[in-house]
Write a protein that holds these residues in place. Structure first.
Motif, mmCIF file in Angstrom:
data_model
loop_
_atom_site.group_PDB
_atom_site.id
_atom_site.type_symbol
_atom_site.label_atom_id
_atom_site.label_comp_id
_atom_site.label_asym_id
_atom_site.label_seq_id
_atom_site.Cartn_x
_atom_site.Cartn_y
_atom_site.Cartn_z
ATOM 1 N N LEU A 171 0.765 -1.333 -0.141
ATOM 2 C CA LEU A 171 -0.027 -0.180 -0.314
ATOM 3 C C LEU A 171 0.765 1.182 0.042
ATOM 4 O O LEU A 171 0.719 2.327 -0.717
ATOM 5 N N LEU A 172 1.976 1.318 0.925
ATOM 6 C CA LEU A 172 2.743 2.357 0.998
ATOM 7 C C LEU A 172 3.511 2.675 -0.326
ATOM 8 O O LEU A 172 4.400 3.621 -0.539
ATOM 9 N N SER A 173 3.609 1.688 -1.099
ATOM 10 C CA SER A 173 4.683 1.830 -2.443
ATOM 11 C C SER A 173 3.655 2.316 -3.573
ATOM 12 O O SER A 173 3.889 2.510 -4.735
ATOM 13 N N LEU A 174 2.345 2.583 -3.441
ATOM 14 C CA LEU A 174 1.471 2.951 -4.355
ATOM 15 C C LEU A 174 2.115 4.647 -4.833
ATOM 16 O O LEU A 174 2.369 5.390 -3.803
ATOM 17 N N LEU A 175 1.599 4.870 -6.170
ATOM 18 C CA LEU A 175 2.044 6.260 -6.528
ATOM 19 C C LEU A 175 1.218 7.371 -5.478
ATOM 20 O O LEU A 175 1.579 8.341 -5.554
ATOM 21 N N ARG A 176 -0.055 7.039 -5.201
ATOM 22 C CA ARG A 176 -0.817 7.812 -4.471
ATOM 23 C C ARG A 176 -1.071 7.064 -3.173
ATOM 24 O O ARG A 176 -2.214 6.267 -3.074
ATOM 25 N N ALA A 177 -0.205 6.837 -2.200
ATOM 26 C CA ALA A 177 -0.296 6.095 -1.151
ATOM 27 C C ALA A 177 -1.447 6.635 -0.073
ATOM 28 O O ALA A 177 -1.958 7.470 -0.315
ATOM 29 N N PRO A 178 -2.076 5.784 0.321
ATOM 30 C CA PRO A 178 -3.236 5.977 1.408
ATOM 31 C C PRO A 178 -2.736 6.800 2.611
ATOM 32 O O PRO A 178 -1.462 6.774 2.916
ATOM 33 N N THR A 179 -3.397 7.918 3.066
ATOM 34 C CA THR A 179 -3.181 8.534 4.228
ATOM 35 C C THR A 179 -3.387 7.812 5.669
ATOM 36 O O THR A 179 -3.209 8.233 6.751
#
Length: 385
Positions: free
Chosen positions: A254-262
């Motif tokens: 999840l943290l590697s996504l281009l738009r990671a979650p907050t």
């Protein structure tokens, strides 16, 4: 070299003299209480059809004579073993230990024995293993935990063989006794808590696919997003297995996504702790740059830093009540019911309003939200119709 006994010590012979020469018998208890041996036996075996005043007389005689029922005699008289089996197959050790503790507390109070039996998640032949367990130990009933609660072959055999059983958190609540939580609404509440803080891009880590809890917690996540008018984004939902290791892997994904979650809602505390680990490895500060929450309120949720915001699932109480309902079903035809327990939302230091993720992480202690709980009682007085 021998020593002389002090005032606080006794020799073996003195101690032997203080002990009764022989254990009192049931007939002596009955005589002291002024009832028949059959009535005394019914009281000691917790049978219901005895008046209160008679019960009090019998228990007074039991105490006076220090009577201890012999397990074999009790089992023979009742044609039962007074033993139940607890079956588990769950990768979360905290969950298993809490449920087990609750089951054992009920068994001790009701004078039942318990056999705790692990079922390996990848093993075949579960049904044969259970059949041998029940027949070898002459078990009066079984208490099933997820995902065994939803194994159709096991449930079918138990019903056909007239073996009493109770379930914790089964997918189907009909014609089953045991205990459960309203997990969908609990998950919805904790995601709504993130929404109230201002988060709009919220990730979710699923539990093991065989568990009903995985579906219910996902449903709650989706319901909260829908209520806020937010779309369901498939990239923000990743697979897990209710284990710490799967939480680390899913957190990194999840943290590697281009738009990671907050914010990330993990379906249990072990996986949420894994997300904290993944965030620390990536230099992402919790909760300033990422909020994390879990489910269950296991001890690990209070042992990590920052402590986890989570849903308190009363696992020990679920074990107690499920065991109570199983024993009710064993001792009375048609006895027992499915009991719905309340949950609490525990707000702790791992969640906060979203910060500016463009700033580099700073080496400092994160701000801690004041610990708070909100109780959510179940509908219909804790009991399903």
């Amino acid at each position: 070299m021998s020593t002389m006994p002090t005032d606080s010590q006794e020799t073996d012979s003195e101690l032997q003299q203080r002990l009764p020469s022989k254990a009192p018998r049931l007939e002596e208890v009955a005589r002291a209480a002024g009832v028949s041996p059959k009535t005394a036996s019914r009281v000691i075996n917790n049978e219901r059809s005895v008046r209160t005043e008679v019960r009090e007389k019998v228990w007074a005689a039991v105490k006076l004579l220090s009577y201890v029922p012999h397990p074999s005699a009790r089992s023979l008289a009742a044609n039962r073993s007074f033993e139940i089996g607890l079956l588990y197959n769950n990768p979360s050790p905290g969950y298993v230990m809490e449920v087990q503790a609750g089951v054992l507390e009920t068994c001790q109070a009701r004078r039942y024995g318990a056999i705790v039996h692990p079922m390996h998640p990848d093993a075949s032949g579960h049904l044969r293993e259970i059949i041998e367990l029940v027949s070898h130990h002459r078990l009066d009933g079984l208490l099933l935990t997820p995902p065994i609660t939803d194994d159709a072959a096991i449930i079918t055999w138990l019903r056909a063989s007239h073996v009493r059983f109770a379930c914790i958190s089964p997918r189907s609540h009909h014609d089953v006794v045991g205990a459960r939580l309203d997990e969908r609404n609990a998950a919805k509440d904790i995601v709504e808590d993130l929404l109230r803080l201002g988060h709009r891009r919220i990730g979710h880590i699923l539990g093991h696919p065989a568990h009903g809890a995985t579906r219910w917690r996902l449903d709650g996540y989706r319901a909260a997003l829908e209520g806020a008018g937010l779309p369901y984004v498939e990239d923000l939902v990743v697979a897990g297995e209710f284990s710490f290791e799967s939480g680390v892997t899913a957190g990194k994904q999840l943290l590697s996504l281009l738009r990671a979650p907050t914010a990330i809602f993990a379906a249990n505390d072990d996986m949420a702790a894994g997300v904290l680990w993944a965030a620390a490895q990536s230099g992402i500060e919790v909760p300033r740059r990422l909020s994390v929450c879990g489910f269950d309120d296991m001890p690990i949720s209070r042992q990590v830093w920052p402590p986890l915001t989570t849903v308190q699932q009363p696992c020990r109480l679920m074990g107690q009540i499920a065991a109570q309902q199983l024993i009710e079903a064993i001792e009375k035809p048609g006895g027992g019911q499915m009991v719905v327990l309340p949950y609490e939302l525990c707000s702790r230091g791992s969640t906060a309003p979203p910060g500016d993720s463009s700033r580099p992480a700073e080496r400092r202690n994160p701000p801690v939200r004041a610990a708070a709980t909100r109780q959510h009682p179940p509908e219909k007085n804790h009991v399903l119709d």
